[in-house]
Design a protein around this motif. Structure first.
Motif, PDB file in Angstrom:
ATOM      1  N   LEU A  72       0.839  -1.181  -0.087  1.00  0.00           N
ATOM      2  CA  LEU A  72      -0.199  -0.022   0.055  1.00  0.00           C
ATOM      3  C   LEU A  72       1.028   1.322   0.098  1.00  0.00           C
ATOM      4  CD1 LEU A  72      -2.935   0.844   0.301  1.00  0.00           C
ATOM      5  CD2 LEU A  72      -2.633   0.704   2.798  1.00  0.00           C
ATOM      6  N   LYS A  73       0.868   1.981  -1.128  1.00  0.00           N
ATOM      7  CA  LYS A  73       1.715   3.071  -1.212  1.00  0.00           C
ATOM      8  C   LYS A  73       0.926   4.531  -0.921  1.00  0.00           C
ATOM      9  CE  LYS A  73       4.578   0.778  -4.573  1.00  0.00           C
ATOM     10  NZ  LYS A  73       5.915   1.186  -5.187  1.00  0.00           N
ATOM     11  N   PHE A  74       1.537   5.318  -0.167  1.00  0.00           N
ATOM     12  CA  PHE A  74       0.983   6.544   0.413  1.00  0.00           C
ATOM     13  C   PHE A  74       1.247   7.692  -0.529  1.00  0.00           C
ATOM     14  CE2 PHE A  74       0.545   3.690   3.979  1.00  0.00           C
ATOM     15  CZ  PHE A  74      -0.659   4.361   4.796  1.00  0.00           C
ATOM     16  N   GLY A  75      -0.028   8.112  -1.062  1.00  0.00           N
ATOM     17  CA  GLY A  75       0.365   9.495  -1.936  1.00  0.00           C
ATOM     18  C   GLY A  75       0.499  10.854  -0.661  1.00  0.00           C
ATOM     19  N   ASN A  85      -4.242  11.295  12.119  1.00  0.00           N
ATOM     20  CA  ASN A  85      -5.145  10.204  12.636  1.00  0.00           C
ATOM     21  C   ASN A  85      -6.597  10.385  11.828  1.00  0.00           C
ATOM     22  OD1 ASN A  85      -3.326   8.988  14.345  1.00  0.00           O
ATOM     23  ND2 ASN A  85      -3.516  10.560  15.729  1.00  0.00           N
ATOM     24  N   LEU A  86      -6.749  10.888  10.604  1.00  0.00           N
ATOM     25  CA  LEU A  86      -7.803  10.792  10.017  1.00  0.00           C
ATOM     26  C   LEU A  86      -8.038   9.745   9.243  1.00  0.00           C
ATOM     27  CD1 LEU A  86      -7.848  14.606   8.905  1.00  0.00           C
ATOM     28  CD2 LEU A  86      -8.975  13.671  10.856  1.00  0.00           C
ATOM     29  N   ASP A  87      -9.237   9.260   8.644  1.00  0.00           N
ATOM     30  CA  ASP A  87      -9.627   8.096   7.955  1.00  0.00           C
ATOM     31  C   ASP A  87      -8.777   8.274   6.565  1.00  0.00           C
ATOM     32  OD1 ASP A  87     -10.858   6.055   6.918  1.00  0.00           O
ATOM     33  OD2 ASP A  87     -12.594   7.116   6.301  1.00  0.00           O
ATOM     34  N   ILE A  88      -8.201   7.272   6.246  1.00  0.00           N
ATOM     35  CA  ILE A  88      -7.677   7.159   4.785  1.00  0.00           C
ATOM     36  C   ILE A  88      -8.296   6.453   3.781  1.00  0.00           C
ATOM     37  CG2 ILE A  88      -5.148   7.699   5.570  1.00  0.00           C
ATOM     38  CD1 ILE A  88      -4.630   4.798   5.220  1.00  0.00           C
ATOM     39  N   GLU A  89      -9.506   5.962   4.230  1.00  0.00           N
ATOM     40  CA  GLU A  89     -10.373   5.255   3.163  1.00  0.00           C
ATOM     41  C   GLU A  89     -10.710   6.082   1.975  1.00  0.00           C
ATOM     42  OE1 GLU A  89     -13.795   3.466   5.006  1.00  0.00           O
ATOM     43  OE2 GLU A  89     -12.523   2.350   6.455  1.00  0.00           O
ATOM     44  N   PRO A  93      -8.513   5.372  -4.569  1.00  0.00           N
ATOM     45  CA  PRO A  93      -9.346   5.713  -5.693  1.00  0.00           C
ATOM     46  C   PRO A  93     -10.442   4.873  -5.979  1.00  0.00           C
ATOM     47  CG  PRO A  93      -6.833   5.472  -6.057  1.00  0.00           C
ATOM     48  CD  PRO A  93      -7.059   4.822  -4.744  1.00  0.00           C
ATOM     49  N   ASN A  94     -11.331   5.439  -6.844  1.00  0.00           N
ATOM     50  CA  ASN A  94     -12.332   4.976  -7.411  1.00  0.00           C
ATOM     51  C   ASN A  94     -11.882   3.677  -8.308  1.00  0.00           C
ATOM     52  OD1 ASN A  94     -14.446   3.937  -9.295  1.00  0.00           O
ATOM     53  ND2 ASN A  94     -15.491   5.793  -8.526  1.00  0.00           N
ATOM     54  N   ILE A 112      -1.265  -0.859  -4.610  1.00  0.00           N
ATOM     55  CA  ILE A 112      -2.233  -0.077  -4.423  1.00  0.00           C
ATOM     56  C   ILE A 112      -1.670   1.279  -4.419  1.00  0.00           C
ATOM     57  CG2 ILE A 112      -4.072   0.770  -3.338  1.00  0.00           C
ATOM     58  CD1 ILE A 112      -5.020  -2.153  -3.002  1.00  0.00           C
ATOM     59  N   GLN A 113      -1.807   2.109  -5.117  1.00  0.00           N
ATOM     60  CA  GLN A 113      -1.513   3.748  -4.874  1.00  0.00           C
ATOM     61  C   GLN A 113      -2.523   4.441  -4.319  1.00  0.00           C
ATOM     62  OE1 GLN A 113       1.681   4.934  -5.482  1.00  0.00           O
ATOM     63  NE2 GLN A 113       0.677   6.826  -4.288  1.00  0.00           N
ATOM     64  N   LEU A 114      -2.367   4.871  -3.240  1.00  0.00           N
ATOM     65  CA  LEU A 114      -3.385   5.717  -2.559  1.00  0.00           C
ATOM     66  C   LEU A 114      -3.001   7.215  -3.024  1.00  0.00           C
ATOM     67  CD1 LEU A 114      -3.356   4.742   1.196  1.00  0.00           C
ATOM     68  CD2 LEU A 114      -4.913   4.060  -0.547  1.00  0.00           C
ATOM     69  N   HIS A 115      -3.994   8.197  -3.245  1.00  0.00           N
ATOM     70  CA  HIS A 115      -3.925   9.573  -3.289  1.00  0.00           C
ATOM     71  C   HIS A 115      -3.154  10.256  -2.534  1.00  0.00           C
ATOM     72  CE1 HIS A 115      -6.854   9.862  -6.475  1.00  0.00           C
ATOM     73  NE2 HIS A 115      -7.696   9.360  -6.130  1.00  0.00           N
TER      74      HIS A 115
END
Length: 115
Positions: A72-75, A85-89, A93-94, A112-115
């Motif tokens: 899981l890659k963080f953008g 500490n906020l939700d990263i869901e 991406p769609n 998986i590349q997150l925004h």
């Protein structure tokens, strides 16, 4: 936050993404769970900020039981939200978008590349 709830959400998003692939070799694949496969410190703010990615174990395949390494890659948005500490869901991406999800069935690896 990375916890069981996030893993369950990610599991369903992976299932949606797998349905969008036209490749015959992964037709019918689905995800039957995600495990946090690293030590607890690997999900700390410092670790995530320094490495910008974390690893999981995902169970994927026609029967949902083949073990895959999930990276899981963080953008920027995901890093910022995670640090506070906020939700990263919302950073996933769609499932219809391209280039955020890749699967290599030869290496049993998902990225998986997150925004």
């Amino acid at each position: 936050m990375i916890d069981i709830s996030f893993c369950e959400f990610l599991e369903y998003e992976i299932c949606k993404a797998l349905k969008t692939f036209d490749h015959e070799e992964i037709k019918g694949f689905w995800c039957d769970g995600i495990l946090m496969s690293q030590p607890a410190y690997s999900y700390s703010h410092k670790f995530v900020n320094d490495n910008r990615e974390v690893n999981f174990t995902a169970f994927i395949g026609e029967d949902g039981q083949q073990e895959y390494e999930l990276i899981l890659k963080f953008g920027k948005k995901a890093l910022s939200r995670f640090a506070r500490n906020l939700d990263i869901e919302c950073c996933i991406p769609n499932s219809e978008e391209s280039e955020w999800f890749s699967i290599d069935i030869g290496l049993n690896k998902v990225e998986i590349q997150l925004h």
